[in-house]
Design an enzyme around this catalytic site. Sequence first.
Site, PDB file in Angstrom:
ATOM      1  N   GLU A 128       0.853  -1.203   0.000  1.00 48.88           N
ATOM      2  CA  GLU A 128       0.000   0.000   0.000  1.00 48.88           C
ATOM      3  C   GLU A 128       0.880   1.241   0.000  1.00 48.88           C
ATOM      4  O   GLU A 128       2.089   1.165   0.250  1.00 48.88           O
ATOM      5  CB  GLU A 128      -0.926   0.001   1.223  1.00 48.88           C
ATOM      6  N   HIS A 244      -9.225  10.251   3.191  1.00 51.39           N
ATOM      7  CA  HIS A 244      -8.836   9.213   2.239  1.00 51.39           C
ATOM      8  C   HIS A 244      -9.005   9.784   0.843  1.00 51.39           C
ATOM      9  O   HIS A 244     -10.036  10.377   0.542  1.00 51.39           O
ATOM     10  CB  HIS A 244      -9.688   7.958   2.411  1.00 51.39           C
ATOM     11  N   ARG A 316      -0.994   9.595   1.589  1.00 54.79           N
ATOM     12  CA  ARG A 316      -2.414   9.908   1.403  1.00 54.79           C
ATOM     13  C   ARG A 316      -2.718  11.401   1.342  1.00 54.79           C
ATOM     14  O   ARG A 316      -3.519  11.840   0.521  1.00 54.79           O
ATOM     15  CB  ARG A 316      -3.212   9.336   2.566  1.00 54.79           C
ATOM     16  N   HIS A 377     -11.560  10.191   6.880  1.00 56.88           N
ATOM     17  CA  HIS A 377     -11.340   8.752   6.987  1.00 56.88           C
ATOM     18  C   HIS A 377     -10.864   8.321   8.367  1.00 56.88           C
ATOM     19  O   HIS A 377     -11.382   7.381   8.944  1.00 56.88           O
ATOM     20  CB  HIS A 377     -10.309   8.367   5.929  1.00 56.88           C
ATOM     21  N   ARG A 412      -1.267   9.174   9.299  1.00 57.08           N
ATOM     22  CA  ARG A 412      -1.207   7.728   9.544  1.00 57.08           C
ATOM     23  C   ARG A 412      -0.741   6.974   8.299  1.00 57.08           C
ATOM     24  O   ARG A 412      -1.238   7.212   7.196  1.00 57.08           O
ATOM     25  CB  ARG A 412      -2.592   7.250   9.928  1.00 57.08           C
TER      26      ARG A 412
HETATM   27  C1  FAD Z   1     -13.870   2.067   5.222  1.00 56.70           C
HETATM   28  C2  FAD Z   1     -12.661   1.950   6.100  1.00 56.70           C
HETATM   29  C3  FAD Z   1     -11.581   1.162   5.694  1.00 56.70           C
HETATM   30  C4  FAD Z   1     -10.457   1.044   6.516  1.00 56.70           C
HETATM   31  N1  FAD Z   1      -9.437   0.208   6.141  1.00 56.70           N
HETATM   32  C5  FAD Z   1      -8.400   0.021   6.987  1.00 56.70           C
HETATM   33  C6  FAD Z   1      -7.388  -0.937   6.691  1.00 56.70           C
HETATM   34  O1  FAD Z   1      -7.442  -1.614   5.676  1.00 56.70           O
HETATM   35  N2  FAD Z   1      -6.373  -1.082   7.578  1.00 56.70           N
HETATM   36  C7  FAD Z   1      -6.287  -0.355   8.737  1.00 56.70           C
HETATM   37  O2  FAD Z   1      -5.336  -0.530   9.509  1.00 56.70           O
HETATM   38  N3  FAD Z   1      -7.238   0.551   9.049  1.00 56.70           N
HETATM   39  C8  FAD Z   1      -8.292   0.734   8.212  1.00 56.70           C
HETATM   40  N4  FAD Z   1      -9.270   1.630   8.544  1.00 56.70           N
HETATM   41  C9  FAD Z   1      -9.188   2.314   9.835  1.00 56.70           C
HETATM   42  C10 FAD Z   1      -9.551   1.327  10.933  1.00 56.70           C
HETATM   43  O3  FAD Z   1     -10.639   0.534  10.513  1.00 56.70           O
HETATM   44  C11 FAD Z   1      -9.913   2.012  12.228  1.00 56.70           C
HETATM   45  O4  FAD Z   1      -8.988   2.969  12.566  1.00 56.70           O
HETATM   46  C12 FAD Z   1      -9.965   0.997  13.360  1.00 56.70           C
HETATM   47  O5  FAD Z   1     -10.797  -0.058  12.989  1.00 56.70           O
HETATM   48  C13 FAD Z   1     -10.470   1.638  14.633  1.00 56.70           C
HETATM   49  O6  FAD Z   1     -10.754   0.623  15.540  1.00 56.70           O
HETATM   50  P1  FAD Z   1     -11.370   0.983  16.949  1.00 56.70           P
HETATM   51  O7  FAD Z   1     -11.571  -0.307  17.646  1.00 56.70           O
HETATM   52  O8  FAD Z   1     -10.557   2.016  17.600  1.00 56.70           O
HETATM   53  O9  FAD Z   1     -12.774   1.685  16.604  1.00 56.70           O
HETATM   54  P2  FAD Z   1     -14.036   1.105  15.827  1.00 56.70           P
HETATM   55  O10 FAD Z   1     -13.726  -0.098  15.074  1.00 56.70           O
HETATM   56  O11 FAD Z   1     -14.654   2.232  15.087  1.00 56.70           O
HETATM   57  O12 FAD Z   1     -15.013   0.681  17.009  1.00 56.70           O
HETATM   58  C14 FAD Z   1     -15.640   1.645  17.806  1.00 56.70           C
HETATM   59  C15 FAD Z   1     -16.720   0.963  18.610  1.00 56.70           C
HETATM   60  O13 FAD Z   1     -17.199   1.881  19.593  1.00 56.70           O
HETATM   61  C16 FAD Z   1     -18.604   1.858  19.598  1.00 56.70           C
HETATM   62  N5  FAD Z   1     -19.101   3.138  20.079  1.00 56.70           N
HETATM   63  C17 FAD Z   1     -18.907   4.374  19.578  1.00 56.70           C
HETATM   64  N6  FAD Z   1     -19.572   5.289  20.316  1.00 56.70           N
HETATM   65  C18 FAD Z   1     -20.190   4.619  21.301  1.00 56.70           C
HETATM   66  C19 FAD Z   1     -21.047   5.003  22.355  1.00 56.70           C
HETATM   67  N7  FAD Z   1     -21.441   6.264  22.549  1.00 56.70           N
HETATM   68  N8  FAD Z   1     -21.513   4.040  23.185  1.00 56.70           N
HETATM   69  C20 FAD Z   1     -21.182   2.733  22.997  1.00 56.70           C
HETATM   70  N9  FAD Z   1     -20.380   2.311  22.000  1.00 56.70           N
HETATM   71  C21 FAD Z   1     -19.893   3.240  21.179  1.00 56.70           C
HETATM   72  C22 FAD Z   1     -18.984   1.585  18.155  1.00 56.70           C
HETATM   73  O14 FAD Z   1     -20.307   1.117  18.081  1.00 56.70           O
HETATM   74  C23 FAD Z   1     -17.928   0.535  17.790  1.00 56.70           C
HETATM   75  O15 FAD Z   1     -18.336  -0.722  18.256  1.00 56.70           O
HETATM   76  C24 FAD Z   1     -10.393   1.758   7.742  1.00 56.70           C
HETATM   77  C25 FAD Z   1     -11.478   2.561   8.130  1.00 56.70           C
HETATM   78  C26 FAD Z   1     -12.605   2.646   7.325  1.00 56.70           C
HETATM   79  C27 FAD Z   1     -13.751   3.486   7.774  1.00 56.70           C
END
Ligand code: FAD
Length: 567
Positions: A128, A244, A316, A377, A412
């Site tokens: 990537e 993004h 990016r 993003h 990032r």
């Molecule tokens: C389309 C897309 C593609 C991506 N592709 C990649 C990739 O290929 N590789 C990579 O490294 N990163 C990628 N990313 C970034 C990566 O997915 C995220 O940075 C990472 O998944 C964040 O993980 P997290 O556990 O911190 O948050 P999240 O996975 O967003 O989880 C947050 C959780 O908190 C919960 N939540 C939020 N607010 C509340 C509330 N008030 N009360 C209760 N629960 C709540 C949500 O419901 C969810 O369950 C991508 C992001 C997107 C959007």
Amino acid sequence: MTFPQRYLTSFGPKDTPHLFTDILVIGAGIAGVRAALEVPPDLRVLLVTKGRVEQSNSAWAQGGIASVLAPEDRFENHIEDTLAAGAGLCNREIADRVVREAPKQINDLIRFGTRFDLENGQLALAREGGHSHRRIVHALGDATGAEVMRALIDYASRQPNITLWDRRFTIDLLTHDGRCVGALINRPRRGKLSVWAKQTILASGGAGLVFRETTNPPVATGDGIAAAYRAGARLRDMEFMQFHPTVLYLAGSARHLISEAVRGEGAYLRDKNGNRFMFQDLPEEYRALCAATEEEGKRFLQGDERARRPPELSPRDVVARAIVRCMERTQHPSVYLDLSHLPPERVMQRFPGIAKVCRGFGLDITRDPIPVRPGAHYMIGGMTVDLEGRTSLPGLWAAGEVTSSGLHGANRLASNSLLEGLVYGASCGRGAAVEAAAMPDRFVVPPVASEVVSEGDEIDISDVTNSLRSLMVRKMGIVRDRAGLMEAERTVAFWCRYALGREFDTRVGWELQNLLTIARLMIWSALQRTESRGTHYRSDFPERDDTNWRKHISCPAELPETPVPPP
Ligand SMILES: Cc1cc2nc3c(=O)[nH]c(=O)nc-3n(C[C@H](O)[C@H](O)[C@H](O)COP(=O)(O)OP(=O)(O)OC[C@H]3O[C@@H](n4cnc5c(N)ncnc54)[C@H](O)[C@@H]3O)c2cc1C
């Protein structure tokens, strides 16, 4: 009205039911579930998420997870690539630690049941933008997040000490005597519940929904970051939001991300006239790093170490700004991704998800150009944490996109965020478990209460939300300047005056209050940073200024009152 107010809603020990747990994890994305899995079986974990479990940025991730696994690759290469993308603000110690732990975390995911894509019996590795080697582990072609989260949630739901509650909205973190002691949660039909926890882990993800164009699912409204700010936890670097470069831009379609891996396989970016514009629209210093001919670009993609990368694989932020420049020059609302020169069977095998989405709109990605433009993003700023994931608020830990750990700096590197969620999720789970185990059970409710006096008539929540998201794209988007930021600051402060003083009892109301809070902090931070660095580009300060600004910007505990704009 002071900004921020402490709690969004009224509650008290005598009118809210109570629940006690050892560890409360807020968020069931990769960071939250990984944290829960690290807690030993003798401690009770309550894992809450506000939507259905499959709604998270993690589940939507496409490209994959970065890890040094190829024999010709080295940890040092991955660390250097991370630091180069981060534009002088990464913490080398953190990058070193996260990168070295990646292979172990990938093995753990396999142990939990993740089925990664294989090539000749080995993990298939993609390349990537910004990565000097093939090192992206992926699953189901371009649905890595869905597969990883399927496996993690499946595994977590089989652990007797973990209780998973979906559709429970965390309104606020509860604090007492300077410590986080749990959270106030809203349950559908049953109302508010005070959850008292010995240790709380915040893994509530990012805030892409602050912007109208975003790749994030609707849950990404920055609730956790805003709640942590209200509770007094330290935040920093809120000006850094990664856009993004390539988000599907079709009237009527959701803003699907078209993964970086598509360009990593050799896709070209073309303007509306079919010209490859990237080279022309890149700043001078980046042009020198790019392949001057298609031949050289192809050699790079085939692994020739001496060849320079195609301009489409620049960092990016650089690609996103080049696209904005091209759209302005051509007066066209999008540019196009072209895969028509790549072998169709390879395209279909690598990108089945993207092919399916585009087919729904009559596009065959092996033949037709895909219209794309940049969208918000990844939230780079967030809560400050130490090496283990402790926040500045005792009793509160944080992991994943909700944090500013020091890994990403000002920008990032692709596929480093799932990895960060895994590494910090695991260490928060471990650390919180040690501290919770040392605390005795005390089923006593602390005297924590709040009374919000709601003022004014009902407001149209979706109208304010939409106006905010549009304003943020216009004034706080990829290119910023002082005049635009000042206008945004006054307008958002004005909306805050009447939307934050009210008491809502619905998810959309609390989300609006959180979005406004995040927007104010982002704008305030963007005004402070009078330079351009990483994802933060100021057209009135286009140069990077290492003398004055090679440092983080911490958000003050309270923001000063901002003059209201004339009607
Ligand atoms: C389309 C897309 C593609 C991506 N592709 C990649 C990739 O290929 N590789 C990579 O490294 N990163 C990628 N990313 C970034 C990566 O997915 C995220 O940075 C990472 O998944 C964040 O993980 P997290 O556990 O911190 O948050 P999240 O996975 O967003 O989880 C947050 C959780 O908190 C919960 N939540 C939020 N607010 C509340 C509330 N008030 N009360 C209760 N629960 C709540 C949500 O419901 C969810 O369950 C991508 C992001 C997107 C959007």
